[in-house]
Design a protein around this motif. Structure first.
Motif, PDB file in Angstrom:
ATOM      1  N   GLY A  27       0.828  -1.188   0.000  1.00 29.70           N
ATOM      2  CA  GLY A  27       0.000   0.000   0.000  1.00 29.70           C
ATOM      3  C   GLY A  27       0.870   1.247   0.000  1.00 29.70           C
ATOM      4  N   ALA A  28       0.442   2.254  -0.730  1.00 28.57           N
ATOM      5  CA  ALA A  28       1.201   3.499  -0.825  1.00 28.57           C
ATOM      6  C   ALA A  28       0.225   4.618  -1.156  1.00 28.57           C
ATOM      7  CB  ALA A  28       2.278   3.380  -1.895  1.00 28.57           C
ATOM      8  N   HIS A  29       0.759   5.804  -1.312  1.00 31.72           N
ATOM      9  CA  HIS A  29      -0.053   6.895  -1.843  1.00 31.72           C
ATOM     10  C   HIS A  29       0.835   7.858  -2.616  1.00 31.72           C
ATOM     11  CE1 HIS A  29       1.054   8.592   2.124  1.00 31.72           C
ATOM     12  NE2 HIS A  29       1.006   9.749   1.506  1.00 31.72           N
ATOM     13  N   ALA A  30       0.220   8.461  -3.623  1.00 28.13           N
ATOM     14  CA  ALA A  30       0.894   9.434  -4.472  1.00 28.13           C
ATOM     15  C   ALA A  30       0.473  10.819  -4.015  1.00 28.13           C
ATOM     16  CB  ALA A  30       0.526   9.208  -5.930  1.00 28.13           C
ATOM     17  N   ALA A  31       1.446  11.619  -3.604  1.00 27.28           N
ATOM     18  CA  ALA A  31       1.156  12.971  -3.121  1.00 27.28           C
ATOM     19  C   ALA A  31       1.571  13.972  -4.193  1.00 27.28           C
ATOM     20  CB  ALA A  31       1.903  13.241  -1.824  1.00 27.28           C
ATOM     21  N   PHE A  32       0.764  15.002  -4.355  1.00 32.14           N
ATOM     22  CA  PHE A  32       1.062  16.065  -5.312  1.00 32.14           C
ATOM     23  C   PHE A  32       0.511  17.361  -4.753  1.00 32.14           C
ATOM     24  CE2 PHE A  32      -2.706  13.726  -6.408  1.00 32.14           C
ATOM     25  CZ  PHE A  32      -3.662  14.690  -6.649  1.00 32.14           C
ATOM     26  N   ASN A  33       0.600  18.439  -5.509  1.00 37.04           N
ATOM     27  CA  ASN A  33       0.144  19.743  -5.054  1.00 37.04           C
ATOM     28  C   ASN A  33       0.894  20.135  -3.775  1.00 37.04           C
ATOM     29  OD1 ASN A  33      -1.326  22.097  -4.939  1.00 37.04           O
ATOM     30  ND2 ASN A  33      -3.155  21.135  -4.074  1.00 37.04           N
ATOM     31  N   GLN A  34       2.221  20.033  -3.843  1.00 40.71           N
ATOM     32  CA  GLN A  34       3.123  20.317  -2.719  1.00 40.71           C
ATOM     33  C   GLN A  34       2.792  19.453  -1.511  1.00 40.71           C
ATOM     34  OE1 GLN A  34       2.787  24.543  -2.228  1.00 40.71           O
ATOM     35  NE2 GLN A  34       4.038  24.956  -4.031  1.00 40.71           N
ATOM     36  N   GLU A  35       2.431  18.189  -1.765  1.00 41.20           N
ATOM     37  CA  GLU A  35       2.084  17.182  -0.764  1.00 41.20           C
ATOM     38  C   GLU A  35       0.848  17.550   0.058  1.00 41.20           C
ATOM     39  OE1 GLU A  35       5.437  15.858   1.519  1.00 41.20           O
ATOM     40  OE2 GLU A  35       6.618  15.459  -0.268  1.00 41.20           O
ATOM     41  N   HIS A  36      -0.032  18.392  -0.498  1.00 40.53           N
ATOM     42  CA  HIS A  36      -1.289  18.729   0.166  1.00 40.53           C
ATOM     43  C   HIS A  36      -2.419  17.819  -0.299  1.00 40.53           C
ATOM     44  CE1 HIS A  36      -0.085  22.541   2.150  1.00 40.53           C
ATOM     45  NE2 HIS A  36       0.855  22.479   1.231  1.00 40.53           N
ATOM     46  N   SER A  37      -2.227  17.120  -1.411  1.00 43.94           N
ATOM     47  CA  SER A  37      -3.223  16.201  -1.944  1.00 43.94           C
ATOM     48  C   SER A  37      -2.576  14.834  -2.101  1.00 43.94           C
ATOM     49  CB  SER A  37      -3.731  16.673  -3.298  1.00 43.94           C
ATOM     50  OG  SER A  37      -4.261  17.970  -3.205  1.00 43.94           O
ATOM     51  N   PRO A  62      -1.180  13.055 -11.795  1.00 45.84           N
ATOM     52  CA  PRO A  62      -0.353  14.055 -12.462  1.00 45.84           C
ATOM     53  C   PRO A  62       0.939  13.440 -13.003  1.00 45.84           C
ATOM     54  CG  PRO A  62      -0.238  14.340 -10.095  1.00 45.84           C
ATOM     55  CD  PRO A  62      -1.264  13.284 -10.359  1.00 45.84           C
ATOM     56  N   THR A  63       1.613  14.165 -13.868  1.00 43.08           N
ATOM     57  CA  THR A  63       2.845  13.670 -14.473  1.00 43.08           C
ATOM     58  C   THR A  63       3.968  13.517 -13.456  1.00 43.08           C
ATOM     59  OG1 THR A  63       2.206  14.791 -16.499  1.00 43.08           O
ATOM     60  CG2 THR A  63       4.487  14.088 -16.340  1.00 43.08           C
ATOM     61  N   HIS A  64       4.076  14.439 -12.513  1.00 47.15           N
ATOM     62  CA  HIS A  64       5.104  14.388 -11.470  1.00 47.15           C
ATOM     63  C   HIS A  64       4.425  14.343 -10.111  1.00 47.15           C
ATOM     64  CE1 HIS A  64       8.437  15.223 -14.205  1.00 47.15           C
ATOM     65  NE2 HIS A  64       7.615  16.066 -14.815  1.00 47.15           N
ATOM     66  N   PHE A  65       4.865  13.436  -9.242  1.00 43.33           N
ATOM     67  CA  PHE A  65       4.303  13.311  -7.898  1.00 43.33           C
ATOM     68  C   PHE A  65       5.326  12.650  -6.987  1.00 43.33           C
ATOM     69  CE2 PHE A  65       2.992   9.598 -10.302  1.00 43.33           C
ATOM     70  CZ  PHE A  65       3.288   8.533  -9.452  1.00 43.33           C
ATOM     71  N   PHE A  68       4.803   7.754  -1.638  1.00 42.58           N
ATOM     72  CA  PHE A  68       5.075   7.389  -0.247  1.00 42.58           C
ATOM     73  C   PHE A  68       4.754   5.904  -0.084  1.00 42.58           C
ATOM     74  CE2 PHE A  68       4.663  11.895   0.176  1.00 42.58           C
ATOM     75  CZ  PHE A  68       5.423  12.239   1.283  1.00 42.58           C
ATOM     76  N   VAL A  69       5.743   5.098   0.304  1.00 40.12           N
ATOM     77  CA  VAL A  69       5.542   3.678   0.582  1.00 40.12           C
ATOM     78  C   VAL A  69       5.652   3.511   2.094  1.00 40.12           C
ATOM     79  CG1 VAL A  69       6.295   1.322   0.108  1.00 40.12           C
ATOM     80  CG2 VAL A  69       6.501   3.068  -1.664  1.00 40.12           C
ATOM     81  N   GLU A  70       4.512   3.357   2.752  1.00 37.05           N
ATOM     82  CA  GLU A  70       4.472   3.360   4.215  1.00 37.05           C
ATOM     83  C   GLU A  70       5.223   2.192   4.825  1.00 37.05           C
ATOM     84  OE1 GLU A  70       1.512   3.487   2.444  1.00 37.05           O
ATOM     85  OE2 GLU A  70       0.805   5.512   2.800  1.00 37.05           O
ATOM     86  N   LEU A  71       5.062   0.996   4.258  1.00 42.94           N
ATOM     87  CA  LEU A  71       5.648  -0.203   4.835  1.00 42.94           C
ATOM     88  C   LEU A  71       7.177  -0.172   4.809  1.00 42.94           C
ATOM     89  CD1 LEU A  71       4.792  -2.858   6.114  1.00 42.94           C
ATOM     90  CD2 LEU A  71       4.858  -3.887   3.869  1.00 42.94           C
ATOM     91  N   ASP A  72       7.752   0.440   3.789  1.00 42.13           N
ATOM     92  CA  ASP A  72       9.209   0.530   3.684  1.00 42.13           C
ATOM     93  C   ASP A  72       9.754   1.850   4.208  1.00 42.13           C
ATOM     94  OD1 ASP A  72       9.265  -1.972   2.591  1.00 42.13           O
ATOM     95  OD2 ASP A  72       9.339  -1.275   0.512  1.00 42.13           O
ATOM     96  N   ALA A  73       8.889   2.756   4.617  1.00 41.65           N
ATOM     97  CA  ALA A  73       9.257   4.044   5.225  1.00 41.65           C
ATOM     98  C   ALA A  73      10.179   4.866   4.324  1.00 41.65           C
ATOM     99  CB  ALA A  73       9.889   3.835   6.598  1.00 41.65           C
ATOM    100  N   PHE A  74       9.740   5.063   3.070  1.00 45.32           N
ATOM    101  CA  PHE A  74      10.480   5.963   2.187  1.00 45.32           C
ATOM    102  C   PHE A  74       9.513   6.709   1.281  1.00 45.32           C
ATOM    103  CE2 PHE A  74      10.299   2.321  -0.729  1.00 45.32           C
ATOM    104  CZ  PHE A  74      10.094   2.919  -1.950  1.00 45.32           C
ATOM    105  N   LYS A  75      10.025   7.815   0.748  1.00 44.62           N
ATOM    106  CA  LYS A  75       9.303   8.556  -0.283  1.00 44.62           C
ATOM    107  C   LYS A  75      10.292   8.857  -1.390  1.00 44.62           C
ATOM    108  CE  LYS A  75       9.893  13.247   1.540  1.00 44.62           C
ATOM    109  NZ  LYS A  75       9.200  14.470   1.940  1.00 44.62           N
ATOM    110  N   VAL A  76       9.775   9.021  -2.600  1.00 45.71           N
ATOM    111  CA  VAL A  76      10.629   9.262  -3.756  1.00 45.71           C
ATOM    112  C   VAL A  76       9.845  10.065  -4.788  1.00 45.71           C
ATOM    113  CG1 VAL A  76      10.041   7.051  -4.847  1.00 45.71           C
ATOM    114  CG2 VAL A  76      12.200   8.157  -5.409  1.00 45.71           C
ATOM    115  N   GLU A  77      10.524  10.999  -5.428  1.00 53.23           N
ATOM    116  CA  GLU A  77       9.905  11.787  -6.507  1.00 53.23           C
ATOM    117  C   GLU A  77       9.787  10.896  -7.740  1.00 53.23           C
ATOM    118  OE1 GLU A  77       8.756  14.935  -6.250  1.00 53.23           O
ATOM    119  OE2 GLU A  77       9.310  14.836  -4.132  1.00 53.23           O
ATOM    120  N   CYS A  78       8.644  10.978  -8.432  1.00 50.85           N
ATOM    121  CA  CYS A  78       8.362  10.118  -9.580  1.00 50.85           C
ATOM    122  C   CYS A  78       7.897  10.922 -10.779  1.00 50.85           C
ATOM    123  CB  CYS A  78       7.270   9.113  -9.238  1.00 50.85           C
ATOM    124  SG  CYS A  78       7.698   7.977  -7.954  1.00 50.85           S
TER     125      CYS A  78
END
Length: 142
Positions: A27-37, A62-65, A68-78
């Motif tokens: 499970g993860a989530h894609a954050a965008f809009n300066q991580e507000h969405s 969106p094209t760039h976001f 966040f991968v919660e289980l592995d505790a990392f985030k990365v720009e995509c």
């Protein structure tokens, strides 16, 4: 030495070694809009350079976001590279950055000795199959 220096063969997709992909279901989530969405998603495979992600419900991604991968505790720009239906292929455009661990993966081993010592604690109560069906009263079950 590159392949074309050895035998003057052109460099093709077959001669370039691709990063190893790992099939995952995280499970993860894609954050965008300066991580507000954020939009929930599932990571289906993962490599050092990218991932295959599944978004449900036809979200517009969106094209760039930031992934966040919660289980592995990392985030990365995509950056979105391709998509087919709910599946999206992304390329990592930045380094993996550690985040706060949201939850731990916990796998308990089955220990037969504990079952023999404490049978009441490990056994679930027996289901009641002999219950009488509830009678409707003015369209409601009682």
């Amino acid at each position: 030495m590159t392949p074309d220096e050895n035998n003057n063969a052109p460099v093709t997709a077959e001669t370039v070694e691709r990063p190893r992909r790992m099939r995952v279901f995280k499970g993860a989530h894609a954050a965008f809009n300066q991580e507000h969405s954020a939009v929930p998603c599932i990571v289906r495979d993962l490599s050092e350079t990218g991932a295959k992600i599944e978004f449900n419900l036809g979200w517009i991604v969106p094209t760039h976001f930031t992934l966040f991968v919660e289980l592995d505790a990392f985030k990365v720009e995509c950056e979105k590279v391709w998509h087919r239906g709910d599946l999206y292929g992304v390329r990592f455009t930045g380094p993996r950055m550690p985040t706060e661990l949201v939850r731990k993966q916990r796998v308990d081993l089955y220990d037969a000795r504990n079952v023999a010592e404490e049978p009441e604690a490990t056994q679930a109560p027996a289901p009641a199959f002999n219950r009488q069906p509830k009678k409707p009263v003015f369209g409601k079950f009682k």
